[in-house]
Motif scaffolding. Structure first.
Motif, PDB file in Angstrom:
ATOM      1  N   GLU A 135      -3.615   0.311  -3.154  1.00  0.00           N
ATOM      2  CA  GLU A 135      -3.064  -1.018  -2.881  1.00  0.00           C
ATOM      3  C   GLU A 135      -2.740  -1.682  -4.203  1.00  0.00           C
ATOM      4  OE1 GLU A 135      -5.222  -4.960  -1.646  1.00  0.00           O
ATOM      5  OE2 GLU A 135      -4.877  -3.720   0.158  1.00  0.00           O
TER       6      GLU A 135
ATOM      7  N   SER B  12       0.837  -1.201   0.000  1.00  0.00           N
ATOM      8  CA  SER B  12       0.000   0.000   0.000  1.00  0.00           C
ATOM      9  C   SER B  12       0.868   1.245   0.000  1.00  0.00           C
ATOM     10  CB  SER B  12      -0.909   0.027   1.234  1.00  0.00           C
ATOM     11  OG  SER B  12      -1.848  -1.015   1.167  1.00  0.00           O
TER      12      SER B  12
ATOM     13  N   LYS C 109      -8.084   2.489  -1.951  1.00  0.00           N
ATOM     14  CA  LYS C 109      -8.662   2.043  -0.686  1.00  0.00           C
ATOM     15  C   LYS C 109      -9.382   3.183   0.025  1.00  0.00           C
ATOM     16  CE  LYS C 109      -8.097  -1.710   0.400  1.00  0.00           C
ATOM     17  NZ  LYS C 109      -8.931  -2.864   0.111  1.00  0.00           N
ATOM     18  N   SER C 110      -8.855   4.406  -0.089  1.00  0.00           N
ATOM     19  CA  SER C 110      -9.518   5.588   0.464  1.00  0.00           C
ATOM     20  C   SER C 110      -8.934   6.815  -0.219  1.00  0.00           C
ATOM     21  CB  SER C 110      -9.332   5.674   1.982  1.00  0.00           C
ATOM     22  OG  SER C 110      -7.983   5.918   2.300  1.00  0.00           O
TER      23      SER C 110
ATOM     24  N   GLU D 194     -12.837   5.663  -3.555  1.00  0.00           N
ATOM     25  CA  GLU D 194     -12.664   4.296  -3.067  1.00  0.00           C
ATOM     26  C   GLU D 194     -13.258   3.306  -4.062  1.00  0.00           C
ATOM     27  OE1 GLU D 194     -14.097   1.537   0.682  1.00  0.00           O
ATOM     28  OE2 GLU D 194     -13.921   3.713   0.970  1.00  0.00           O
TER      29      GLU D 194
END
Length: 192
Positions: A128, A114, A138-139, A147
């Motif tokens: 990731e 990540s 992921k965010s 996301e």
């Protein structure tokens, strides 16, 4: 006249600038793209493989190819490279060298690695690595890369624009998009 020794010096200068210790087949694709990004001239992957001896071929490289490679590392032409590089050598080593920023190659990542990406103004994105140059967001904060967005990328270089391809914002998207992050000031990254 281009000697094999001069061509090898050019190859070595490019490897030093790119911080390449071992070139792989996939890194030729990346190098071809970076050459185009910096010079707006194309050199094919096969041509690069021939020059590096990755493919057995005795074809002499064209002058224009050597000029483009020289321009890539900051010289006006291959003749300029030969003249200045040799004049710049002190005790067999260059006293100065072009080098590019810190970068991380997807080839060197492991699935699940990540990274936190940041760029102006106040953009943050946690990604990731999924393998095969593919990432998932992921965010994120203040970026279009929400996301679940997936994309492909071969290299992330600090302080440079980040070029993403095969960007899918959701599973229903029919055709992929391209995306450039960090147009102003580039992108920074840190491994998490």
């Amino acid at each position: 006249m281009n000697t094999e020794q001069d061509i090898q010096l050019l190859i070595s200068a490019i490897e030093n600038a790119e911080r390449i210790s071992k070139i792989t087949s996939k890194k030729f694709e990346h190098l071809s793209q970076r050459i185009f990004m910096r010079t707006r001239e194309r050199i094919g992957v096969t041509t690069l493989k021939r020059l590096w001896g990755y493919v057995n071929d005795t074809t002499t490289p064209r002058a224009v190819t050597l000029d483009i490679l020289s321009q890539y590392i900051g010289y006006r032409s291959f003749d300029d490279f030969k003249r200045l590089y040799n004049a710049d050598n002190v005790n067999g080593a260059p006293s100065s060298n072009i080098t590019f920023g810190d970068c991380v190659y997807a080839d060197d990542m492991e699935v699940g690695d990540s990274y936190r990406l940041t760029w102006s103004p106040n953009r943050v994105c946690i990604i990731e690595y999924r393998g095969d140059y593919t990432f998932i967001v992921k965010s994120s904060q203040l970026t279009k890369l929400i996301e679940g967005t997936t994309f492909r990328c071969q290299v992330i270089e600090k302080g440079e624009q980040l070029f993403l391809d095969h960007v899918y914002f959701d599973a229903n998207q029919r055709s992929p998009l391209n995306y450039i992050a960090g147009k102003i000031g580039g992108v920074n990254y840190e491994k998490l």
